[in-house]
Design a protein around this motif. Structure first.
Motif, PDB file in Angstrom:
ATOM      1  N   LEU A 169     -84.854  50.994 -29.521  1.00  0.00           N
ATOM      2  CA  LEU A 169     -86.312  51.008 -29.643  1.00  0.00           C
ATOM      3  C   LEU A 169     -86.856  49.898 -28.772  1.00  0.00           C
ATOM      4  N   SER A 170     -87.971  50.179 -28.151  1.00  0.00           N
ATOM      5  CA  SER A 170     -88.433  49.225 -27.144  1.00  0.00           C
ATOM      6  C   SER A 170     -89.813  48.661 -27.442  1.00  0.00           C
ATOM      7  N   ALA A 224     -91.798  42.896 -29.727  1.00  0.00           N
ATOM      8  CA  ALA A 224     -91.963  42.136 -30.953  1.00  0.00           C
ATOM      9  C   ALA A 224     -93.083  41.111 -30.815  1.00  0.00           C
ATOM     10  N   THR A 261     -96.839  42.231 -31.174  1.00  0.00           N
ATOM     11  CA  THR A 261     -97.179  42.627 -32.523  1.00  0.00           C
ATOM     12  C   THR A 261     -97.420  41.425 -33.426  1.00  0.00           C
ATOM     13  N   ALA A 315     -90.539  53.711 -34.092  1.00  0.00           N
ATOM     14  CA  ALA A 315     -91.294  52.523 -33.673  1.00  0.00           C
ATOM     15  C   ALA A 315     -91.985  51.886 -34.881  1.00  0.00           C
ATOM     16  N   GLU A 353     -90.691  51.429 -37.782  1.00  0.00           N
ATOM     17  CA  GLU A 353     -89.750  50.469 -38.362  1.00  0.00           C
ATOM     18  C   GLU A 353     -89.826  49.148 -37.615  1.00  0.00           C
ATOM     19  N   GLN A 354     -89.835  49.244 -36.275  1.00  0.00           N
ATOM     20  CA  GLN A 354     -89.864  48.022 -35.477  1.00  0.00           C
ATOM     21  C   GLN A 354     -91.111  47.199 -35.794  1.00  0.00           C
ATOM     22  N   GLN A 355     -92.261  47.868 -35.844  1.00  0.00           N
ATOM     23  CA  GLN A 355     -93.519  47.202 -36.186  1.00  0.00           C
ATOM     24  C   GLN A 355     -93.382  46.499 -37.533  1.00  0.00           C
ATOM     25  N   ASN A 379     -90.742  43.552 -37.755  1.00  0.00           N
ATOM     26  CA  ASN A 379     -91.264  42.405 -36.991  1.00  0.00           C
ATOM     27  C   ASN A 379     -92.335  41.673 -37.796  1.00  0.00           C
ATOM     28  N   SER A 422     -80.691  51.598 -39.910  1.00  0.00           N
ATOM     29  CA  SER A 422     -81.998  51.012 -40.183  1.00  0.00           C
ATOM     30  C   SER A 422     -81.775  49.560 -40.615  1.00  0.00           C
ATOM     31  N   ARG A 423     -82.832  48.879 -41.079  1.00  0.00           N
ATOM     32  CA  ARG A 423     -82.677  47.456 -41.413  1.00  0.00           C
ATOM     33  C   ARG A 423     -83.350  47.058 -42.727  1.00  0.00           C
TER      34      ARG A 423
END
Ligand SMILES: [Zn+2]
Length: 561
Positions: A19-20, A23, A26, A63, A65-67, A70, A306-307
């Protein structure tokens, strides 16, 4: 809370992909300063951000998840907390999904005289739980094991003296005596974990079976056959067996009541008679005549990751003992064709719970002196897919589960303003009742159990993963009796029920969040008291979770001395 039936978002295709999302951009934009005290404005801000369009419904592997992760790690760091997993705020959770290839899978029961084909959907539903794309079962004797319960504290063992390695067990759902009979577990009001399909599969797996099939009964399971069918209709998520503290048997499924009836009839038995026999003490498991299971099961398997988010405040005196606060961050992402805006905002499920954990984290971080015991702020993933992030954590904890004093979990807290009561799911199961009652008294609130229609909520959020590992849990649901005579709290709960797991679970600036603040102060108080104490509140005697805790704690003592 997890859905009973998961109609899947498309996230799995994206799982494991790089995923790009940046971080830095945001975090800077979304950070805000917390009040020193738990406040409605902090909670409001966090829920608004987490449930905003930019977070796209917080689906694992996207994305969104990344948001989300973070944002959470940035807020926890800003509060002054340490990374909970070594030098990281994250814990990777590997996950697999299985989708059955129905057209190329088959199952049947063979006897010397006849073959009973079991048609997927009508007679049987099943799922592969391994990473194998093809499983063949041949000549696996069918064995009826009654309710499939091994309860040493009750002197009850449906598997006594039995070797079912490689065999296929047929299991009744529910409890001996039935849901309306005498409680099977002394001291355990309401539904027991022994009645659940997940327990029955785990117990069968401990006996090395090739497959486990549960006999459907709408009344005992509370689920119609069509509903169970739909549950097995799409991708099935699970941990890899090597990561799973309680993996299922390789093949799990359900038999329809009619298919089960004819299976027993072919063995010269009646389902009604064997159900009666299984409900009585002294029941012995029995083979279904000479019937054997034959099956070829094909599925596509996708692996992803996942995390979980984890932060900690190390204890000043007893850093190896921990109080855990938890609330899952994940939700369903986006889905085309829904009414509204296609985004599952998950404001109440469970941005609200996450906001609560962030508030309590900030509160603890600001305390001086620091608590004696460590406090862990645990924000798991994949709750909606079957409590997978929390299950993974209890097998890979950052403080051993034996030394984990409590898990205090939030999921679906409905804002109804200031209330005179507090609903605690699973009230009456452990010594934590006293702790929560003491804290509630300071707010002049009465602690009550789940309303009758919601009795199984105790089995439907992440604290259950901790309970299964023996850790005492506190699962608060907020209050439903408003102090304002003009506000009907229960009606607000019911109104939310209609928005639950739909895109309409959105942030609302008009919410009266004073009740959520009250709830968070209360559980903060409970956690502070436990963190300052040398006590280990425990499950009540004569319960499954007590048995597990005793075993776990005995191991901890041995390890420490
Ligand atoms: Zn939830």
């Amino acid at each position: 809370m997890p859905v009973k039936f998961v109609r899947l978002p498309v996230f799995l295709l994206a799982l494991g992909c790089a995923l790009s999302v940046s971080a830095a951009g945001t975090d800077a934009k979304l950070s805000h300063e917390y009040d020193q005290k738990i406040s409605a404005s902090d909670i409001s801000t966090d829920v608004r951000v987490l449930s905003s369009d930019a977070f796209a419904g917080r689906a694992p592997g996207t994305a969104g998840e990344q948001q989300t992760v973070n944002f959470l790690s940035a807020m926890l760091r800003q509060s002054g907390l340490q990374p909970g997993n070594g030098d990281s705020f994250f814990q990777a959770v590997p996950v697999i999904s299985n989708t059955l290839d129905v057209a190329h899978s088959s199952m049947s029961a063979m006897t010397a005289h006849a073959t009973q084909a079991l048609k997927f959907g009508d007679d049987v539903v099943y799922s592969n739980t391994t990473t194998r794309t093809s499983t063949t079962i041949k000549d696996s004797p069918l064995v009826f094991v009654g309710y499939g319960i091994n309860a040493p504290e009750q002197g009850w063992d449906d598997y006594a003296g039995l070797d079912v390695t490689g065999k296929t067990v047929v299991i009744l759902i529910g409890l001996p005596g039935g849901s309306t009979g005498a409680p099977f577990l002394t001291g355990t009001p309401g539904v027991s974990y022994y009645s659940r399909s997940s327990y029955k599969f785990e117990e069968a797996a401990r006996h090395g079976v090739a497959a486990a099939l549960i006999v459907h009964n709408a009344r005992e399971s509370g689920m119609e056959w069509d509903y169970i069918k739909s549950r097995y209709g799409g991708a099935q998520f699970q941990l890899r067996h090597e990561d799973d503290p309680e993996p299922d048997p390789p093949i799990v499924g359900w038999l329809s009541a009619d298919a089960a009836k004819s299976l027993f009839a072919a063995a010269g038995m009646s389902l009604r008679d064997v159900r009666d026999a299984a409900g009585k003490r002294g029941f012995r498991a029995m083979p279904l005549g000479d019937a054997k299971l034959e099956a070829v099961i094909r599925s596509s398997v996708v692996a992803g990751e996942s995390r979980n988010v984890i932060a900690k405040l190390p204890g000043a005196k007893y850093p190896d003992e921990a109080i855990v606060y938890s609330a899952h961050w994940d939700h369903f992402g986006t889905r085309l064709g829904m009414r509204g805006d296609n985004i599952f905002h998950g404001a109440i499920d469970n941005a609200m719970g996450v906001a609560g954990v962030l508030e309590i984290a900030a509160q603890f971080a600001a305390e001086d002196p620091k608590p004696d015991r460590s406090v862990i702020f645990f924000i798991p993933t994949l709750e909606e897919m079957g409590l997978l992030g929390s299950k993974y954590y209890t097998a890979h904890p950052v403080v051993p589960v034996a030394n984990t004093v409590v898990d205090i979990n939030f999921d679906v807290l409905v804002p109804v303003g200031v209330t005179s009561n507090l609903v605690v799911a699973g009230l009456g199961k452990s010594g934590l009742d006293e702790w929560v009652k003491r804290a509630a008294q300071k707010q002049d609130r009465v602690v009550v159990g789940d309303p009758p229609g919601m009795i199984d909520s105790f089995f439907r959020s992440d604290h259950l993963s901790f309970a299964r590992a023996g850790v005492p849990v506190l699962y608060i649901r907020g209050g439903d009796k408003s102090r304002d005579p003009g506000v009907d709290g229960m009606a607000l709960w019911n109104a939310f029920g209609k928005r639950y797991h739909t895109p309409a679970d959105k942030f609302d600036p008009r919410w009266d969040l004073r009740g959520i603040v009250q709830d968070m102060q209360l559980v903060c108080d409970v956690g502070e008291a436990l963190a300052a104490s040398r006590e280990w509140p425990d499950w009540n005697e004569g319960t499954l979770f007590r048995t597990i805790r005793d075993r776990s704690r005995a191991g901890a003592e041995a390890a420490r001395y």
